[in-house]
Design an enzyme around this catalytic site. Structure first.
Site, mmCIF file in Angstrom:
data_model
loop_
_atom_site.group_PDB
_atom_site.id
_atom_site.type_symbol
_atom_site.label_atom_id
_atom_site.label_comp_id
_atom_site.label_asym_id
_atom_site.label_seq_id
_atom_site.Cartn_x
_atom_site.Cartn_y
_atom_site.Cartn_z
ATOM 1 N NE ARG A 45 -4.135 -52.726 12.746
ATOM 2 C CZ ARG A 45 -2.874 -53.069 13.071
ATOM 3 N NH1 ARG A 45 -2.193 -53.909 12.309
ATOM 4 N NH2 ARG A 45 -2.317 -52.570 14.152
ATOM 5 C CE1 TYR A 98 -20.091 -46.137 -7.336
ATOM 6 C CE2 TYR A 98 -17.956 -46.553 -6.332
ATOM 7 C CZ TYR A 98 -19.227 -46.025 -6.259
ATOM 8 O OH TYR A 98 -19.631 -45.388 -5.122
ATOM 9 C CG ASP A 112 -16.133 -53.792 -9.080
ATOM 10 O OD1 ASP A 112 -16.990 -54.572 -8.625
ATOM 11 O OD2 ASP A 112 -16.034 -52.605 -8.708
ATOM 12 C CE LYS A 126 -23.510 -50.650 -3.983
ATOM 13 N NZ LYS A 126 -22.197 -50.310 -3.546
#
Ligand SMILES: Cc1ncc(COP(=O)(O)O)c(C=O)c1O
Length: 391
Positions: A58, A110, A182, A207
């Site tokens: 992690r 978004y 963003d 994306k």
């Protein structure tokens, strides 16, 4: 921009070279040119307190760390942190806030970001003001003494409004506020917000960065040392990390980012022009059209105008006929992949946005959004033509 880990790159390295090589070096144990997928949860230590800098998966993973260095270099930032999704990345940025803090947000952000802010983070005494950040006077008026972050998307989805990033950075910094961008919709090929003064850039790597519609992920690229230290701590403390296989997929994706974006840009512009000239189309939303209200800013701030466009057919019924008539355009949410996707914002991506907010932003029931992919342009045009015939 030379950093010690950019082993093969000089300070003059250009964008596509950085995409291919930034943050990566041949695997130290074999010389493998491609960073391996280190699919391991832990690392064996040689002796108590003696290890190679890797203790637990992690906290450190070589594949994820190669991706983080790669995207930080691509965005021109100091450090990157990869998360399990774009939303997990935005959630990590929100941990920079403390109760009582205020955020100014692009009104047309978004839908998932709006949902996180509105339904989750408001419960922690954080407040949000939604403004049209293309209007910097209105944005300035929304600042209060509690404002800590200006959170901007440009272009916005799906009406493609632009915010002047340099002016937004100056405004934010005059108020002692961080500018967070963003950059998912544009991709760093098209614009690099840190060059304009942004403090933090985030992406849904789902994306354009991954680009192949086969992974969900997110990244935060930061510039300020205090933010970097905190984000490193939070990534480990909250643990919403990107796994090694997904990190490897995104690393493979960024190698072709420049090439893919050149084609996304070209096809996006060509489809926008085609639709703009079509008698059944009422309006096209694309920053590369001279009729777009921010065309001049787009030319200054963007390299190409991106692969995203929207258009209005005037009614839900007309949009439905088109969406049911296309064969090559895949009816699907998401964007930025090699395949061309078509969607209906009002009932798909923006369904969680209340109708009155949708109306205020300009999202109509007749609006259709396209994420231009890499198919042959003539095939895409023929498909739209035959579907528009039925509208
Ligand atoms: C602009 C933007 N930001 C963030 C996200 C969230 O990313 P993810 O779906 O990877 O959580 C999306 C997803 O569509 C997006 O379009």
């Amino acid at each position: 921009m030379y950093r010690s880990w950019l082993v093969k790159l000089t300070s003059r390295a250009r964008f596509s070279t950085i995409c291919l090589h930034g943050g990566q070096e041949p695997d130290p144990s074999t010389g493998a040119i491609i960073t391996p997928i280190y699919q391991t949860s832990t690392y064996v230590q040689e002796a108590l307190g003696k290890h190679k800098g890797f203790e637990y998966g992690r906290t450190q993973n070589p594949t994820r760390m190669a991706l983080e260095r790669n995207i930080a270099a691509i965005e021109g930032g100091k450090a990157g942190f990869a998360f399990a999704s774009g939303m997990a990345a935005i959630g990590a940025i929100a941990t920079l806030l403390k109760s009582g803090d205020h955020v100014v947000v692009s009104d047309n952000t978004y839908g998932g970001t709006f949902r996180l802010f509105d339904k989750v983070l408001q419960r922690y005494q954080l407040t949000f003001s939604y403004v049209d950040t293309s209007d910097l006077d209105a944005t300035g008026r929304a600042f209060t003494s509690a404002t800590r972050i200006l959170f901007v998307e440009t272009p916005t989805n799906p009406v493609m409004r632009l915010t002047d990033l340099r002016a937004a950075a100056d405004l934010a910094h005059r108020h002692g506020v961080r500018l967070v961008v963003d950059n998912t919709f544009a991709s760093p090929y098209v614009q690099r917000p840190i060059e304009f003064g942004a403090d933090i850039v985030t992406h849904s790597t789902t994306k354009y960065l991954n680009g192949h519609s086969d992974s969900i992920g997110g990244i935060v690229v930061a510039q300020r040392d205090d933010d970097i230290e905190w984000l490193r701590f939070v990534q480990n403390a909250e643990g919403a990390i990107l796994g090694p296989f997904d990190s490897w997929l995104v690393l493979r994706g960024t190698k072709t980012l420049a090439l893919r974006m050149q084609q996304h840009n070209a096809t996006g512009l060509a489809l926008a022009e085609f639709l703009d000239a079509h008698p059944k189309v009422k309006k096209v939303f694309y920053p590369g059209l001279p009729s777009h209200p921010h065309y001049e800013l787009a030319q200054r701030q963007m390299r190409g105008f991106g692969g995203m466009l929207a258009f209005d057919l005037g009614s839900l019924e007309a949009a439905r006929r088109l969406l049911n008539g296309v064969r090559l355009h895949a009816l699907a949410e998401s964007l930025g992949g090699v395949e061309t996707l078509i969607s209906h914002p009002a009932t798909m991506t923006h369904a969680s946005v209340p109708p009155e907010r949708r109306a205020a932003i300009g999202i109509t029931d007749g609006m259709v959004r396209i994420s231009a992919g890499l198919e042959d342009l003539d095939d895409l045009k023929e498909d739209l033509s035959q579907a528009l015939d039925a509208v």
